[in-house]
Scaffold this motif. Structure first.
Motif, PDB file in Angstrom:
ATOM      1  N   GLY A  15       0.797  -1.227   0.000  1.00 36.84           N
ATOM      2  CA  GLY A  15       0.000   0.000   0.000  1.00 36.84           C
ATOM      3  C   GLY A  15       0.827   1.272   0.000  1.00 36.84           C
ATOM      4  N   LYS A  16       2.127   1.153   0.251  1.00 35.74           N
ATOM      5  CA  LYS A  16       2.976   2.353   0.341  1.00 35.74           C
ATOM      6  C   LYS A  16       3.601   2.663  -1.011  1.00 35.74           C
ATOM      7  CE  LYS A  16       6.970   3.701   2.771  1.00 35.74           C
ATOM      8  NZ  LYS A  16       8.123   3.133   3.420  1.00 35.74           N
ATOM      9  N   GLU A  17       3.566   3.937  -1.367  1.00 33.21           N
ATOM     10  CA  GLU A  17       4.126   4.359  -2.646  1.00 33.21           C
ATOM     11  C   GLU A  17       5.650   4.302  -2.601  1.00 33.21           C
ATOM     12  OE1 GLU A  17       1.799   7.798  -4.260  1.00 33.21           O
ATOM     13  OE2 GLU A  17       3.833   8.462  -4.786  1.00 33.21           O
ATOM     14  N   VAL A  18       6.271   3.720  -3.638  1.00 28.79           N
ATOM     15  CA  VAL A  18       7.734   3.646  -3.688  1.00 28.79           C
ATOM     16  C   VAL A  18       8.192   4.060  -5.081  1.00 28.79           C
ATOM     17  CG1 VAL A  18       9.753   2.140  -3.452  1.00 28.79           C
ATOM     18  CG2 VAL A  18       7.746   1.724  -2.032  1.00 28.79           C
ATOM     19  N   LYS A  19       9.159   4.989  -5.118  1.00 28.52           N
ATOM     20  CA  LYS A  19       9.719   5.418  -6.405  1.00 28.52           C
ATOM     21  C   LYS A  19      10.910   4.528  -6.739  1.00 28.52           C
ATOM     22  CE  LYS A  19       7.261   9.326  -6.696  1.00 28.52           C
ATOM     23  NZ  LYS A  19       6.099   9.285  -7.587  1.00 28.52           N
ATOM     24  N   THR A  20      10.931   4.056  -7.966  1.00 29.26           N
ATOM     25  CA  THR A  20      12.066   3.224  -8.363  1.00 29.26           C
ATOM     26  C   THR A  20      12.200   3.265  -9.882  1.00 29.26           C
ATOM     27  OG1 THR A  20      13.046   1.000  -8.230  1.00 29.26           O
ATOM     28  CG2 THR A  20      10.668   1.110  -8.369  1.00 29.26           C
ATOM     29  N   LYS A  21      13.019   2.362 -10.432  1.00 35.06           N
ATOM     30  CA  LYS A  21      13.239   2.350 -11.884  1.00 35.06           C
ATOM     31  C   LYS A  21      12.522   1.157 -12.511  1.00 35.06           C
ATOM     32  CE  LYS A  21      16.566   5.601 -11.854  1.00 35.06           C
ATOM     33  NZ  LYS A  21      16.256   6.947 -12.329  1.00 35.06           N
ATOM     34  N   ASP A  22      12.045   1.350 -13.716  1.00 36.95           N
ATOM     35  CA  ASP A  22      11.397   0.255 -14.443  1.00 36.95           C
ATOM     36  C   ASP A  22      12.392  -0.885 -14.646  1.00 36.95           C
ATOM     37  OD1 ASP A  22       9.391  -1.051 -15.934  1.00 36.95           O
ATOM     38  OD2 ASP A  22      10.307  -0.381 -17.803  1.00 36.95           O
ATOM     39  N   GLY A  23      11.990  -2.076 -14.298  1.00 33.14           N
ATOM     40  CA  GLY A  23      12.861  -3.243 -14.486  1.00 33.14           C
ATOM     41  C   GLY A  23      13.773  -3.527 -13.301  1.00 33.14           C
ATOM     42  N   ALA A  24      13.715  -2.684 -12.261  1.00 38.92           N
ATOM     43  CA  ALA A  24      14.541  -2.960 -11.071  1.00 38.92           C
ATOM     44  C   ALA A  24      14.053  -4.243 -10.407  1.00 38.92           C
ATOM     45  CB  ALA A  24      14.443  -1.794 -10.097  1.00 38.92           C
TER      46      ALA A  24
END
Lengths: 260, 626
Positions: A15-24
């Motif tokens: 439920g928590k928003e996490v910023k990351t990279k596509d394909g990580a």
């Protein structure tokens, strides 16, 4: 999924928003978030196998959902991850209960199983110690580069070891497999100028291999197995006498305090 | 030093292809009459080679070599009635032919048009003889689009394939269509993979075409590692019409931009291996494989990889690992094979039957193809119909046909007039389907809905003497042995299911065992790495779903209602019914039946090994199985 683009994306973990990279890959992201995900066949530095299935989580998107292994799962924009729901725990319990039935005397498995509420498996107990995670095989091939071990046979008959579980192999005696084995069923002993490495389950030894240890010309201290040092000098192009002295004696020689 | 010389192909342009086709038509089909002998594996087992040999001898003796050619073809499908011989042009259909019939077939039937009554097929219920192949009920209800040519052409002769229109789809694809158009056509046709999962073929091709390869190399692979127990359609297609598969692969390669293909085929299929090897050689000689195919500028070649016999190597990633010389284990496919497949290059893997569908779609068009079948399952499907059904063999039917039509109209009902109990579709990954669902239309989605699957097309029919626990036990045993053993849920979970089913079948089942099987099954399906493990619980879960009372009878009453599970049955002799004929005494391997002629016999249960030999021979129902 049409290949990883590496673009900035947002995923949702419990439920928590996490910023990351596509394909990580998911597992390191979860670790960074401080989420405890059990693993058995995962090790940084070697390729993932996806064998133990203990690191499973559920990936969801709208009406789609699937149980995936976090150690190899590449995330994508908008995917929702649930790390500890009943569906996920059902798979982890299956893995741990069947492994505990296979290896009832391995402390690591006992501990993990009890964390998931499993005291006594509902299946016939066996006497294995190896969980066939293939970490030793992967370390030997990918890190050491000698391919001395492999998985053999299939299904319930699957085993792990040197070719035909015998003493003949390209093994150099480095012991890397011993260090990575999570259940400690690969044993190593240095004694009387020899190193022995073997795979042992319920007292039965297989893949037994013995190596002559090289000693320091000056002080007689054990350096490493002869084969291993030959392998290193050959691979790196060092002179064959590079390992004639131990570390300490080498330092003394460099300071001019030791003449051989 | 001499330069390596390359053989110049026999057919180098489209014009040459059409000229050759005319020539081959003239060569093979200008004769008035010919005889086709089924050379499929089933008929070979029945002695068809000796039949063909004798027919040829008779032809030679009578100097008819130029008048009556004999064609040893691929499998005709009706294996139950082999060896099969068809006399053209009337298409007189002879079954169970032996070498002694050769003279009659050549001199009387072929030369004089006489119909040999004794070799005709008789419809059992109607006691009616049938002359032509298409009137035999087994064939009448089929739609043999892919399989039809099997019975006509000589698979060892590419000229025969060309004469009957072969490689015309390739011509169309290379010269009248763009790669994107071909993909669009396949997408529009609705073709779905025939290997098991039913993934849309056009979409797969599209993603391989779009995928980037680090050096431009892409591959196509034909998966001929057919391994489901009781399934043999891919084998028969390759044995009987290998060029249709090759033609599909060449078109596919052109569409996705591949220049190298492979056929991964089971080593245990020697005849199929021989046929595909020969077909590839001939395709090279004639110019359908190699550099600059038909002058189009497109180059492509195909190699053969022989599988070592592991069931799991039919799974795409395990198959490719095996091709790369690694242990045949699957890998997680979060990155698809269409992006990183064989040697990490974009790879398009399709099943034998899928490839064989391609020339048909290109030739006749997507609209025509999509008019056959159901909403989401188009075209036809080949099934191997086996088990307790009268007409076993290979059948090709339009998608959407009901199970009842397959089993009763084509299969001719249950053997010995017994009662239908269940049909297993989809092999070890599929499930059992009960009588209440006999009117289910056969397509990808409907089979999945009821807990089974299409799979590669195995269809095993079971009668009331089949124990459902025993069937589940068989499949779980198979999967325990064939699991690659890489991931824990499949390796450890499936064998624990086997442990539980074994004890149920042995009468040691416990309360809660069914729930435990269900719990294991759902976690194995969720947690396993590849399709093998994910579908492994299907045979058990579907069996429990539809035949729960039978499972409960094993556990609670310690009884096997079908009388199969040895530990749960006893044999005895009913003295009222026994006539003292002594028929049961001899077959008993343990000599546990004693008695005098015309006096009731006695069976010593303590020595009985429950083989059932006495039960099978008794004509008076005096041997009682409980």
């Amino acid at each position: 999924m049409e290949g990883a683009s590496g673009k900035d994306i947002t995923i949702y973990v419990n439920g928590k928003e996490v910023k990351t990279k596509d394909g990580a890959i998911l597992l390191p992201i979860l670790k960074e978030l401080g989420i405890k995900v059990p693993t058995l066949c995962y090790l940084e530095g070697v390729s993932g196998a996806g064998a133990c299935r203990l690191c499973v989580v559920e990936a969801k998107y709208k009406s789609w959902s699937r149980v995936v292994i976090s150690c190899l799962y590449p995330v994508w924009d908008g995917v929702q991850i649930e790390t500890d729901n009943e569906r996920v725990h059902a798979v982890r319990r299956l893995v741990l209960e069947t492994l505990l039935a296979r290896c009832p005397n391995v402390p690591l498995i006992q501990r993990l199983a009890s964390e998931y509420g499993i005291k006594k498996p509902r299946f016939k107990l066996e006497n294995h110690e190896c969980i066939l995670c293939s970490l030793c095989v992967r370390v030997c091939a990918e890190v050491v580069g000698v391919y001395a071990l492999s998985m053999q046979g299939r299904g319930a008959e699957k085993v792990c070891g040197t070719p035909y579980l015998g003493s003949e192999s390209t093994c150099i005696g480095c012991g890397a497999c011993v260090y990575v084995c999570p259940t400690e069923c690969i044993k190593m002993e240095d004694k009387d100028g020899y190193r022995t490495i073997w795979h042992e389950e319920a007292g039965v030894k297989t893949s037994v291999r013995r190596f002559e240890l090289k000693t320091c010309k000056a002080c007689g201290a054990v350096i490493a197995p002869k084969y291993q040092l030959e392998y290193i000098t050959k691979k790196t192009g060092l002179s064959p006498d590079y390992y004639d002295l131990c570390k300490t004696c080498k330092a003394l020689q460099a300071k001019g305090l030791l003449v051989v | 030093m001499a330069m390596a010389t390359r053989n110049i192909p026999l057919i180098r342009t489209v014009e040459e292809l059409e000229k050759a086709r005319e020539r081959f038509r003239e060569k093979y089909y200008s004769v008035k009459r010919y005889i086709s002998v089924c050379g499929g594996t089933g008929c070979r087992g029945g002695g068809c080679l000796a039949v063909a040999e004798e027919i040829k001898n008779v032809i030679k003796e009578n100097g008819l070599e130029n008048e009556v050619p004999v064609r040893l073809t691929g499998c005709h499908g009706f294996c139950e009635r082999g060896p099969l011989v068809v006399v053209y042009p009337q298409k007189i259909f002879y079954q169970k032919v032996k070498p002694v019939h050769a003279r009659k077939i050549v001199l009387r039937s072929t030369m004089q048009g006489e119909i040999l009554e004794e070799l005709l097929y008789e419809i059992p219920e109607e006691r009616k003889k049938v002359v032509h192949e298409e009137d035999v009920p087994f064939y009448k209800h089929q739609m043999r689009l892919i399989f039809g040519m099997n019975g006509m052409i000589d698979p060892e002769n590419i000229e025969d394939y060309i004469a009957l229109g072969g490689y015309s789809a390739l011509k169309k694809a290379l010269f009248e269509m763009q790669p994107e158009q071909i993909i669009e056509e396949v997408k529009k046709s609705g073709l779905r993979g025939r290997g098991g999962a039913g993934f849309p073929t056009g979409r797969k091709w599209e993603s391989v075409r779009r995928a980037k390869s680090r050096d431009g190399i892409k591959y196509v692979i034909c998966n001929a590692d057919e391994g489901d127990p009781g399934a043999f359609m891919d084998r028969s297609l390759i044995e009987g019409n290998p060029h249709s598969v090759l033609e599909g692969m060449i078109i596919g390669a052109f569409a996705i931009g591949a220049h190298q293909g492979y056929v991964y085929i089971r080593r245990e299929y020697p005849l199929a291996l021989k046929m595909i090897t020969r077909a590839i050689q001939q395709a090279r000689e004639y110019g359908f494989l190699g550099e600059n195919i038909l002058g189009s500028g497109f180059s492509f070649d195909i190699g053969i990889n022989r599988g070592g016999g592991a069931f799991v190597c039919g799974e795409s990633s395990a198959l490719m690992a095996s091709m790369e010389g690694k242990v045949g284990e699957p890998r997680p496919k979060y990155v698809h094979m269409s992006e990183k497949g064989l040697w990490e290059r974009p790879t398009c893997l399709n099943n034998v039957e899928t490839w064989a569908n391609v020339p048909l779609i290109i030739n006749k068009g997507a609209d025509w193809y999509a008019s056959i079948g159901t909403e989401n399952s188009k075209g036809t499907k080949i099934f191997s119909l086996v088990g307790k059904v009268n007409n076993t063999g290979l059948i090709e039917v339009p998608m959407g046909i009901t199970l009842r039509q397959v089993i009763y109209d084509i299969g001719g009902g249950i053997k010995g007039g017994r009662k239908f109990k269940a049909v297993q579709t989809g092999g070890p990954s599929g499930g059992v389907i009960p009588e209440s669902l006999l009117d289910l239309p056969v397509d990808f989605d409907r089979l999945t809905e009821v807990g089974s699957m299409m799979g590669s097309g195995g269809m095993i029919v079971m009668d009331d003497r089949t124990c459902m626990v025993d069937v589940a036990r068989y499949f779980v045993n198979f999967l325990t042995e064939e699991s690659c053993g890489k991931c824990v849920p499949c390796r450890e979970g499936v064998r624990r299911m086997k442990e539980i089913i074994d004890r149920i079948a042995e009468g040691k089942g416990k309360r809660g065992d069914i729930a435990l099987l269900e719990e294991l099954g759902s976690a194995i399906a969720d947690g396993s790495l590849c399709g093998l493990g994910q579908s492994a619980p299907n045979p058990v879960l579907s069996s429990i779903k539809y035949f729960r009372e039978e499972w409960e009878a094993h556990i609670k009453q310690k009884k096997c209602p079908a009388g199969v599970c040895k530990e749960l049955i006893t044999y005895s002799i009913d003295p009222e019914k026994c006539t003292g004929c002594m028929a049961c005494i001899k077959p008993c391997p343990e000599q546990c039946i004693t008695g005098e002629r015309k006096k009731p016999h006695v069976l010593d249960a303590s020595k009985c090994i429950k083989c059932g030999a006495c039960f099978d021979v008794c004509r008076y129902d005096a041997v009682v199985r409980q």
